[in-house]
Write a protein that holds these residues in place. Structure first.
Motif, short mmCIF file in Angstrom:
data_model
loop_
_atom_site.label_atom_id
_atom_site.label_comp_id
_atom_site.label_asym_id
_atom_site.label_seq_id
_atom_site.Cartn_x
_atom_site.Cartn_y
_atom_site.Cartn_z
N PHE A 47 0.82 -1.20 0.00
CA PHE A 47 0.00 0.00 0.00
C PHE A 47 0.86 1.26 0.00
CE2 PHE A 47 -2.18 3.33 2.45
CZ PHE A 47 -3.31 3.50 1.68
N VAL A 48 0.46 2.25 -0.78
CA VAL A 48 1.10 3.56 -0.78
C VAL A 48 -0.01 4.56 -0.45
CG1 VAL A 48 2.26 5.29 -2.19
CG2 VAL A 48 2.76 2.87 -2.53
N GLN A 54 0.95 11.29 -4.20
CA GLN A 54 0.90 12.66 -4.73
C GLN A 54 2.28 13.30 -4.68
OE1 GLN A 54 -2.29 14.27 -2.33
NE2 GLN A 54 -3.80 13.92 -3.94
N ALA A 55 3.05 13.03 -3.63
CA ALA A 55 4.41 13.59 -3.53
C ALA A 55 5.29 13.04 -4.64
CB ALA A 55 5.01 13.27 -2.16
#
Length: 152
Positions: A47-48, A54-55
């Motif tokens: 999972f991210v 977004q970064a």
């Protein structure tokens, strides 16, 4: 086994069958729950978070912009390089022409020096021959080019 209230003893076989089937359903559901938990663990490992994504996405956009700027600078520098290489080629050709002209002029000067040296040698030979034929005259004329330094 006691018969539950409201059930007849004659149907106890069907109750056992129903309980067995219910137990099978519960076991298969427990197995499915176990498999889903394993999938959830794997998903959590891979999972991210949205913020991290977004970064990374923002960094990618910035890197693409920097790459585009670098590409433009590279194109400008390549243009300058091509211009400089063209100038080098023109100057090399000009230098080669000047080298050939210099070599031609040097050859011409060497040829003239050789001719003048030959003329000088011929004149010295004539002077020497004339001096031997008329020794008194050669002293009176003071012929410095014939090796005579004048009256002694």
């Amino acid at each position: 086994m006691a018969t539950p209230l409201g059930w007849s003893k004659a149907g106890s076989g069907s109750v056992c069958l129903a309980l067995d089937q219910l137990r099978d359903v519960i076991e298969s559901q427990e197995e499915l729950i176990h498999q889903l938990r394993n999938v959830m663990v794997l998903q959590d490992e891979n999972f991210v978070s949205k913020e991290e994504f977004q970064a990374v996405e923002k960094k990618l956009v910035e890197e693409k912009a920097a790459h585009a700027k670098t590409k433009v600078l590279l194109a400008k520098e390549e243009e300058k390089l091509q211009f400089a290489l063209g100038e080098v080629e023109v100057l090399s050709k000009q230098l080669e022409k000047e080298k050939l002209a210099f070599e031609k002029a040097l050859s011409s000067v060497k040829s003239k020096v050789l001719q003048e040296s030959s003329k000088k040698d011929q004149l010295i030979t004539k002077c020497n021959a004339f001096g031997q034929a008329c020794p008194l005259l050669s002293k009176d004329l003071l012929l410095p080019s014939c090796g005579s330094s004048g009256p002694e």
